[in-house]
Design an enzyme around this catalytic site. Structure first.
Site, PDB file in Angstrom:
ATOM      1  N   LYS A 184       1.059  -1.149   0.117  1.00 58.10           N
ATOM      2  CA  LYS A 184      -0.020  -0.019  -0.174  1.00 58.10           C
ATOM      3  C   LYS A 184       0.921   1.168   0.061  1.00 58.10           C
ATOM      4  CE  LYS A 184      -2.228   1.653   3.909  1.00 58.10           C
ATOM      5  NZ  LYS A 184      -3.047   1.568   4.966  1.00 58.10           N
ATOM      6  N   ARG A 186       0.096   4.952   0.726  1.00 58.94           N
ATOM      7  CA  ARG A 186      -0.763   6.111   1.148  1.00 58.94           C
ATOM      8  C   ARG A 186      -0.460   7.572   0.702  1.00 58.94           C
ATOM      9  NH1 ARG A 186      -4.954   6.628   4.301  1.00 58.94           N
ATOM     10  NH2 ARG A 186      -5.094   4.587   5.491  1.00 58.94           N
ATOM     11  N   SER A 214     -10.976   2.499   8.487  1.00 62.65           N
ATOM     12  CA  SER A 214     -11.492   4.002   8.991  1.00 62.65           C
ATOM     13  C   SER A 214     -12.170   4.204   7.682  1.00 62.65           C
ATOM     14  CB  SER A 214     -10.378   4.777   9.210  1.00 62.65           C
ATOM     15  OG  SER A 214     -10.507   6.105   9.353  1.00 62.65           O
TER      16      SER A 214
HETATM   17  C1  R5P Z   1      -2.877   1.923   8.915  1.00 63.15           C
HETATM   18  O1  R5P Z   1      -1.880   1.835   8.843  1.00 63.15           O
HETATM   19  C2  R5P Z   1      -3.783   1.271   9.642  1.00 63.15           C
HETATM   20  O2  R5P Z   1      -3.410  -0.206   9.831  1.00 63.15           O
HETATM   21  C3  R5P Z   1      -5.083   1.041   8.503  1.00 63.15           C
HETATM   22  O3  R5P Z   1      -4.820   0.332   7.367  1.00 63.15           O
HETATM   23  C4  R5P Z   1      -5.660   2.285   8.167  1.00 63.15           C
HETATM   24  O4  R5P Z   1      -6.074   2.888   9.343  1.00 63.15           O
HETATM   25  C5  R5P Z   1      -7.031   1.974   7.377  1.00 63.15           C
HETATM   26  O5  R5P Z   1      -7.308   3.351   6.963  1.00 63.15           O
HETATM   27  P1  R5P Z   1      -8.623   3.449   5.822  1.00 63.15           P
HETATM   28  O6  R5P Z   1      -9.720   2.561   6.084  1.00 63.15           O
HETATM   29  O7  R5P Z   1      -8.796   4.889   5.922  1.00 63.15           O
HETATM   30  O8  R5P Z   1      -7.921   3.319   4.621  1.00 63.15           O
END
Ligand code: R5P
Length: 288
Positions: A184, A186, A214
């Site tokens: 991934k 971000r 989230s």
């Molecule tokens: C981040 O490192 C966490 O492990 C989750 O991958 C993250 O919080 C997921 O966020 P979202 O659902 O907004 O992509």
């Protein structure tokens, strides 16, 4: 033993009352018109072992926790334990840029003060327990999530990024299948990209497991990528289901067959209970 339930964690608190044969404390929690919090613990907890159960998410629950702790502490309990099913602010677990607050550490220091024991579930990183100045123990919902998935004929468990690979591996060991991770990147709070990484998922049933969902961006992209690579069926699971906005919709539209979360944050997808693991830790550490 008395369990004091914060307003975010009532189900877990009542499970703990049953599992520990404890009493539930009579507590009044309300908000003044300007939004400030009022807390009153009506039972006398002097000399008792007291367990407060409350998430540190969203922000108002942090204040509630501080007030609950203060009210209980003033009564001079024998011991005070704080159970934090979802420890919010944990994702900022180090300084990525100079000058940043390490929120996981800042919150651990405030919330852990005057407490004898902290118990939490799947903190974003295991080392977060070391930020508390008192004894802190974490348990994991991953084995229970794996058991929930046991009759789904999962062929491979995936982590949506390298940081979550330990959880995927643990689940795959319980399910007796393979594990792997996606890559991934971000871009912003709501936008993530998945690098194309070939994984052998063609015609297979896949489970993707993360600690938090989230906005659902991470999972939606992971599901999309695995669909592209030919996965037959995809289950999506997390410990902490925040499900902000249209998170569920995004994940389902991407092609997930089922979304599973625990009850650390109570929601319609809370299919796995964490109270039994928490109760085990409390029994080992509190009951002589
Ligand atoms: C981040 O490192 C966490 O492990 C989750 O991958 C993250 O919080 C997921 O966020 P979202 O659902 O907004 O992509």
């Amino acid at each position: 033993m008395y369990v004091v339930s914060g307003s975010a964690s009532k189900n877990i608190a009542s499970h703990l009352v049953r599992e520990l044969s404890a009493n539930i404390a009579d507590v009044e929690i309300r908000r003044f018109i300007d939004g400030e919090c009022y807390v009153r613990v009506k039972d006398d907890l002097e000399g008792e072992d007291v367990v407060i159960v409350q998430n540190t998410y969203p922000d108002e629950n942090i204040i509630e926790t501080i007030l609950l702790k203060s009210a209980v502490k003033d009564m001079e309990p024998r011991s005070l334990t704080l159970v934090i099913p979802y420890f919010g602010y944990a994702r900022q677990d180090r300084k990525f840029l100079e000058g940043e607050a390490v929120s996981a550490k800042a919150l651990a220091e405030i919330i852990g003060e005057d407490v004898d024991l902290i118990v939490t579930v799947d903190p974003h990183k295991d080392y977060i327990t070391e930020f508390f100045k008192t004894k802190a123990i974490s348990c994991s919902a991953v084995p229970e999530i794996a058991r929930y998935l046991a009759d789904r004929d999962i062929d491979v468990v995936l982590a949506p990024d390298k940081g979550a690979v330990g959880r995927a591996k643990r689940a795959s060991e319980i399910l007796g299948c393979e594990s792997d991770f996606l890559e991934k990147v971000r871009i912003s709070d709501e936008i993530v990209e998945m690098k194309t990484k070939r994984i052998d998922v063609k015609d297979k049933t896949v489970a993707i497991i993360d600690d938090i969902i989230s906005t659902g961006g991470t999972m939606a992209k992971a599901v999309e990528e695995m669909k592209k690579q030919g996965a037959k069926k995809i289950y999506v699971a997390c410990t902490h289901g925040l499900f902000i906005g249209n998170a569920i919709d995004k994940i389902e539209k991407a092609g997930a067959s089922e979304v599973i979360s625990t009850d650390t944050i109570e929601n319609a997808y809370s299919k796995v209970k964490v109270a039994p693991q928490i109760a085990t830790i409390l029994k080992e550490n509190l009951i002589n």
